[in-house]
Design an enzyme around this catalytic site. Structure first.
Site, mmCIF file in Angstrom:
data_model
loop_
_atom_site.group_PDB
_atom_site.id
_atom_site.type_symbol
_atom_site.label_atom_id
_atom_site.label_comp_id
_atom_site.label_asym_id
_atom_site.label_seq_id
_atom_site.Cartn_x
_atom_site.Cartn_y
_atom_site.Cartn_z
ATOM 1 C CG HIS A 100 -1.804 -0.966 1.542
ATOM 2 N ND1 HIS A 100 -1.495 -2.077 2.266
ATOM 3 C CD2 HIS A 100 -3.116 -1.084 1.208
ATOM 4 C CE1 HIS A 100 -2.561 -2.854 2.366
ATOM 5 N NE2 HIS A 100 -3.559 -2.288 1.733
ATOM 6 C CG ASP A 103 1.685 -0.875 3.456
ATOM 7 O OD1 ASP A 103 0.918 -0.468 4.333
ATOM 8 O OD2 ASP A 103 1.382 -1.742 2.606
HETATM 9 C C1 XLS Z 1 -8.032 -6.831 4.165
HETATM 10 C C2 XLS Z 1 -7.514 -6.966 2.816
HETATM 11 C C3 XLS Z 1 -6.308 -6.098 2.493
HETATM 12 C C4 XLS Z 1 -6.108 -6.030 1.001
HETATM 13 C C5 XLS Z 1 -5.222 -4.915 0.549
HETATM 14 O O1 XLS Z 1 -8.790 -7.642 4.666
HETATM 15 O O2 XLS Z 1 -7.238 -8.310 2.614
HETATM 16 O O3 XLS Z 1 -5.172 -6.572 3.152
HETATM 17 O O4 XLS Z 1 -5.586 -7.221 0.503
HETATM 18 O O5 XLS Z 1 -5.725 -3.671 0.879
#
Ligand code: XLS
Ligand code: NI
Ligand code: NI
Length: 438
Positions: A100, A103
């Site tokens: 992200h 991150d």
């Molecule tokens: C949350 C989601 C998240 C997505 C990315 O439950 O799995 O981690 O994969 O934003």
């Protein structure tokens, strides 16, 4: 030297090795049905749970040593994190990573600062990728953590929040494009509601549809060739999320004219939370032509929330793998470990052990599924079950030559007396079980 540089590069050593820091089954160059194992699995490590999550839960603070984390991430902290993350990626030898925007970058307070900080770290990520040969499976903007998104991002009642989301997605989509990302993901974390009493559902859906259309337009404008993916999830954080499962996403895409432009990133535990089998979600996406990629973290059968655990049960995954192999493989997608360590896994080594175990589990499932496919018995069982549809009656119905009345008349005139036939479910289940030997 960083937290993760102590472990020697992880290699394939075969099933009899005593070394826990080696792959027992995942042999990246092994040929499976004409393709290298690495090309089948396209494994990815996620930045957020692995490097950006200190192990906090709703009852307690972080437990994992992540010295580069804090309430505000400075550029130095982001750089230290990058160093550690790429040490880990290089030693583990997984071909891909995912991230992200927030991150990887230093914390930003304004839209302009956000853009600047992301570009700063992007240049450094580029260098790390070139040095390690690790590639980007997908990027995504985090439109759910910051308090501004409490009421949604693309479905917020506030157009300025919607504008912030647009700025983050533009920045992250362009960064993903420049970094050679294979896909761009949108998980609608806050795109849903907790109560309909204060929610204009129709208006929110229209806003969300327009947002997605803008993302698609922009993708074409900048020449990004990867897939745009939506990640379905039924609830958590909101009580009801608009992208609840593959079928709901497909209906949404069709309604807003985006079914040929957007695909899905299916997460194993999101399927479980939706009350569906993972293989159902995979088969539905393949049937609608919107299969994109997979988040391979699992849930816990007795917990009703997203526990994000590393996969360790190969047999459970085989039916989905059979469908994927028969559907032609993952395409531009991959298996992303959107998985968290447990809070007590405080040794840097635990992150290696978790990924090694997870990747070996995928390798086991792949080998078993390849055997099932090569044996052809399961495919034959399914084919013969529908065989009658290849006959005259079946073909007249399938081709649309009979209307309801004509078919009803034919059923009466020909005195249809269908006989019961076995569905052979137990045999089908045995065909899967007997190949799980790796
Ligand atoms: C949350 C989601 C998240 C997505 C990315 O439950 O799995 O981690 O994969 O934003
Ligand atoms: Ni996910
Ligand atoms: Ni999830």
């Amino acid at each position: 030297m960083s937290l993760f540089s102590d472990i020697a590069p992880v290699r394939f050593e075969g099933p009899d090795t005593a070394n826990e820091y080696a792959f027992r089954v995942y042999d990246k160059d092994r040929q499976v049905l004409g393709k290298r194992m690495e090309e089948w699995l396209r494994c990815a490590v996620c930045y957020w749970h692995s490097f950006n999550w200190p192990g906090q839960d709703i009852f307690g603070a972080g437990t994992l040593p992540r010295p580069w984390l804090g309430p505000t991430i400075t550029q130095e902290m982001a750089d230290a994190k990058l160093e550690a993350a790429f040490d880990f990626l290089a030693q583990l030898g997984a071909p891909y990573f995912t991230f992200h925007d927030i991150d990887v970058m230093a914390t930003a307070k304004t839209v302009k600062e956000h853009d600047r900080n992301l570009k700063t770290i992007e240049a450094r990520i580029q260098k790390k990728m070139a040095a390690t040969k690790v590639r980007l499976l997908w990027g995504t903007a985090n439109l759910f953590s910051h308090p501004r998104y409490a009421a949604g991002a693309a479905t917020s009642p506030d157009p300025e929040v919607y504008g912030w989301a647009a700025a983050q997605v533009r920045g992250c989509l362009e960064a993903t494009h420049r970094l050679g990302g294979q896909n761009y993901v949108l998980w609608g974390g806050r795109e849903g509601y907790d109560s309909l009493l204060n929610t204009d559902l129709k208006r929110e859906l229209d806003h969300y549809g327009r947002f997605l259309a803008m993302v698609v337009e922009h993708k074409h404008r900048i020449g990004f060739k990867g897939n745009i993916l939506i990640e379905p999830k039924p609830f958590e954080p909101t009580k009801h999320q608009y992208d609840r499962d593959v079928a709901a996403v497909y209906a949404f895409l069709q309604h807003y004219g985006l079914a040929n432009e957007v695909k899905v990133n299916i997460e194993v535990n999101h399927a479980t939370l939706a009350g569906l089998d993972f293989e159902h979600e995979v088969c539905a996406a393949l049937a609608y032509g919107i299969f994109g990629s997979i988040d391979i973290n699992r849930g816990d059968p007795r917990n009703g929330w997203d526990t994000d655990q590393f996969p360790n049960n190969a047999q459970e995954l085989v039916p989905a793998f059979v469908a994927l192999i028969e559907g032609g493989g993952l395409g531009a997608g991959g298996f992303n470990f959107d998985a968290k360590l447990r809070r007590q896994s405080v040794d840097p080594a635990d992150l290696y052990l978790a990924h090694i175990g997870g990747i070996d589990t995928l390798a086991r499932a792949l080998l078993a599924a390849a055997d099932v496919v090569a044996e052809r018995k399961l495919a034959e069982l399914k084919r013969t079950r529908y065989q009658a549809w290849d006959g005259e009656l079946g073909q007249r119905i399938e081709s649309g030559k009979l209307d309801l009345a004509a078919l009803a008349d034919l059923a009466a005139a020909s005195d249809f007396r269908p006989t019961e036939r076995s569905g052979r479910q137990e045999l089908a289940e045995s065909l899967i079980a007997r190949h799980c030997k790796y």
